[in-house]
Design a protein around this motif. Structure first.
Motif, short mmCIF file in Angstrom:
data_model
loop_
_atom_site.label_atom_id
_atom_site.label_comp_id
_atom_site.label_asym_id
_atom_site.label_seq_id
_atom_site.Cartn_x
_atom_site.Cartn_y
_atom_site.Cartn_z
N ILE A 10 0.63 -1.28 -0.05
CA ILE A 10 -0.01 -0.02 0.00
C ILE A 10 0.88 1.36 -0.18
CG2 ILE A 10 -1.94 1.30 1.24
CD1 ILE A 10 -2.60 -1.49 0.15
N HIS A 11 0.59 2.05 -1.15
CA HIS A 11 1.68 3.46 -0.98
C HIS A 11 0.36 4.43 -0.56
CE1 HIS A 11 4.45 6.03 -2.83
NE2 HIS A 11 3.43 6.76 -3.34
N ASN A 12 0.88 5.56 0.18
CA ASN A 12 0.01 6.45 0.73
C ASN A 12 0.67 7.91 0.38
OD1 ASN A 12 -2.20 4.88 1.74
ND2 ASN A 12 -0.75 4.43 3.54
N ASP A 13 1.52 7.89 -0.50
CA ASP A 13 2.29 9.19 -0.45
C ASP A 13 2.22 10.18 -2.05
OD1 ASP A 13 4.12 11.09 0.21
OD2 ASP A 13 5.89 9.93 -0.30
N GLY A 14 1.02 9.82 -2.41
CA GLY A 14 0.78 10.41 -3.81
C GLY A 14 1.57 9.61 -4.96
N LEU A 15 1.70 10.31 -6.20
CA LEU A 15 2.40 9.39 -7.07
C LEU A 15 3.80 9.93 -7.26
CD1 LEU A 15 -0.49 9.69 -9.90
CD2 LEU A 15 0.07 7.76 -8.30
N GLU A 16 4.34 10.84 -6.75
CA GLU A 16 5.51 11.28 -6.98
C GLU A 16 6.62 9.97 -6.71
OE1 GLU A 16 8.48 14.68 -5.38
OE2 GLU A 16 6.53 15.21 -5.81
N ASN A 17 6.44 9.36 -5.74
CA ASN A 17 7.50 8.45 -5.21
C ASN A 17 6.84 6.95 -5.25
OD1 ASN A 17 9.41 10.44 -4.56
ND2 ASN A 17 8.18 10.68 -2.47
N ILE A 18 5.75 6.72 -6.21
CA ILE A 18 5.20 5.36 -6.08
C ILE A 18 6.33 4.32 -6.71
CG2 ILE A 18 4.22 5.59 -8.74
CD1 ILE A 18 1.95 4.13 -7.34
N GLY A 19 7.27 4.81 -7.47
CA GLY A 19 8.30 4.00 -7.99
C GLY A 19 9.12 3.22 -6.85
N ASP A 20 9.50 3.95 -5.97
CA ASP A 20 10.10 3.53 -4.84
C ASP A 20 9.34 2.22 -3.95
OD1 ASP A 20 11.64 5.31 -4.91
OD2 ASP A 20 11.00 6.79 -3.55
N SER A 21 8.11 2.44 -3.94
CA SER A 21 7.12 1.47 -3.22
C SER A 21 7.06 0.04 -4.46
CB SER A 21 5.55 1.77 -3.09
OG SER A 21 5.61 2.69 -1.89
N GLY A 22 7.14 0.30 -5.54
CA GLY A 22 7.30 -0.66 -6.66
C GLY A 22 8.45 -1.40 -6.53
N ASN A 23 9.43 -0.73 -6.40
CA ASN A 23 10.95 -1.32 -6.01
C ASN A 23 10.97 -2.17 -4.82
OD1 ASN A 23 12.04 -0.38 -8.66
ND2 ASN A 23 12.79 1.33 -7.62
N GLN A 24 10.50 -1.82 -3.57
CA GLN A 24 10.38 -2.37 -2.41
C GLN A 24 9.64 -3.81 -2.72
OE1 GLN A 24 8.42 0.15 0.45
NE2 GLN A 24 10.38 1.26 0.62
N LEU A 25 8.57 -3.60 -3.33
CA LEU A 25 7.81 -5.07 -3.61
C LEU A 25 8.52 -5.93 -4.28
CD1 LEU A 25 5.09 -6.39 -3.53
CD2 LEU A 25 4.13 -5.27 -5.40
N LEU A 26 9.11 -5.58 -5.42
CA LEU A 26 9.97 -6.20 -6.13
C LEU A 26 11.27 -6.87 -5.30
CD1 LEU A 26 10.20 -4.15 -9.62
CD2 LEU A 26 9.14 -6.46 -9.21
N LYS A 27 11.75 -6.08 -4.48
CA LYS A 27 12.97 -6.57 -3.68
C LYS A 27 12.33 -7.76 -2.87
CE LYS A 27 15.72 -2.64 -3.75
NZ LYS A 27 16.42 -1.39 -2.83
N TRP A 28 11.06 -7.34 -2.18
CA TRP A 28 10.56 -8.57 -1.17
C TRP A 28 10.26 -9.81 -1.84
CZ3 TRP A 28 6.17 -11.55 -0.99
CH2 TRP A 28 5.98 -12.12 0.29
N VAL A 29 9.62 -9.72 -3.28
CA VAL A 29 9.34 -10.91 -4.01
C VAL A 29 10.70 -11.88 -4.21
CG1 VAL A 29 8.54 -11.56 -6.23
CG2 VAL A 29 7.24 -9.90 -4.94
N THR A 30 11.59 -11.20 -4.70
CA THR A 30 13.12 -11.76 -4.96
C THR A 30 13.48 -12.43 -3.80
OG1 THR A 30 13.56 -10.21 -6.80
CG2 THR A 30 15.15 -11.52 -5.90
N LYS A 31 13.58 -11.56 -2.57
CA LYS A 31 13.95 -12.07 -1.11
C LYS A 31 13.29 -13.25 -0.88
CE LYS A 31 15.00 -10.53 3.42
NZ LYS A 31 14.73 -9.46 4.50
N ASN A 32 12.12 -13.37 -1.05
CA ASN A 32 11.26 -14.42 -0.51
C ASN A 32 11.05 -15.72 -1.64
OD1 ASN A 32 10.19 -13.59 2.42
ND2 ASN A 32 10.31 -11.86 1.09
N ASN A 33 11.79 -15.53 -2.53
CA ASN A 33 11.82 -16.67 -3.58
C ASN A 33 10.39 -17.14 -4.46
OD1 ASN A 33 14.63 -17.32 -3.05
ND2 ASN A 33 13.95 -18.26 -1.33
#
Length: 65
Positions: A10-33
């Motif tokens: 869940i991203h609650n910070d407008g659209l400006e930094n939404i890419g950061d949340s997307g990157n966090q999600l991708l890192k979590w997916v990779t880290k958890n196999n």
């Protein structure tokens, strides 16, 4: 209707930094196999026209193990 497993954030910070949340999600997916099984989706539970600064967006990434 087809059942699907997703990883989400869940991203609650407008659209400006939404890419950061997307990157966090991708890192979590990779880290958890998990393996990505489809394109990332954006869900807007609030009206995006209300206020971009307070916009809430759920990013979902279909996954499988």
């Amino acid at each position: 209707m087809k059942k699907e497993e997703v990883a989400s954030i869940i991203h609650n910070d407008g659209l400006e930094n939404i890419g950061d949340s997307g990157n966090q999600l991708l890192k979590w997916v990779t880290k958890n196999n998990y393996h990505i099984s489809g394109p990332m989706r954006e869900i807007y539970p609030t009206d995006p026209n209300d206020s971009e600064k307070s916009l809430t967006v759920e990013l979902q990434l279909p996954v499988n193990q």
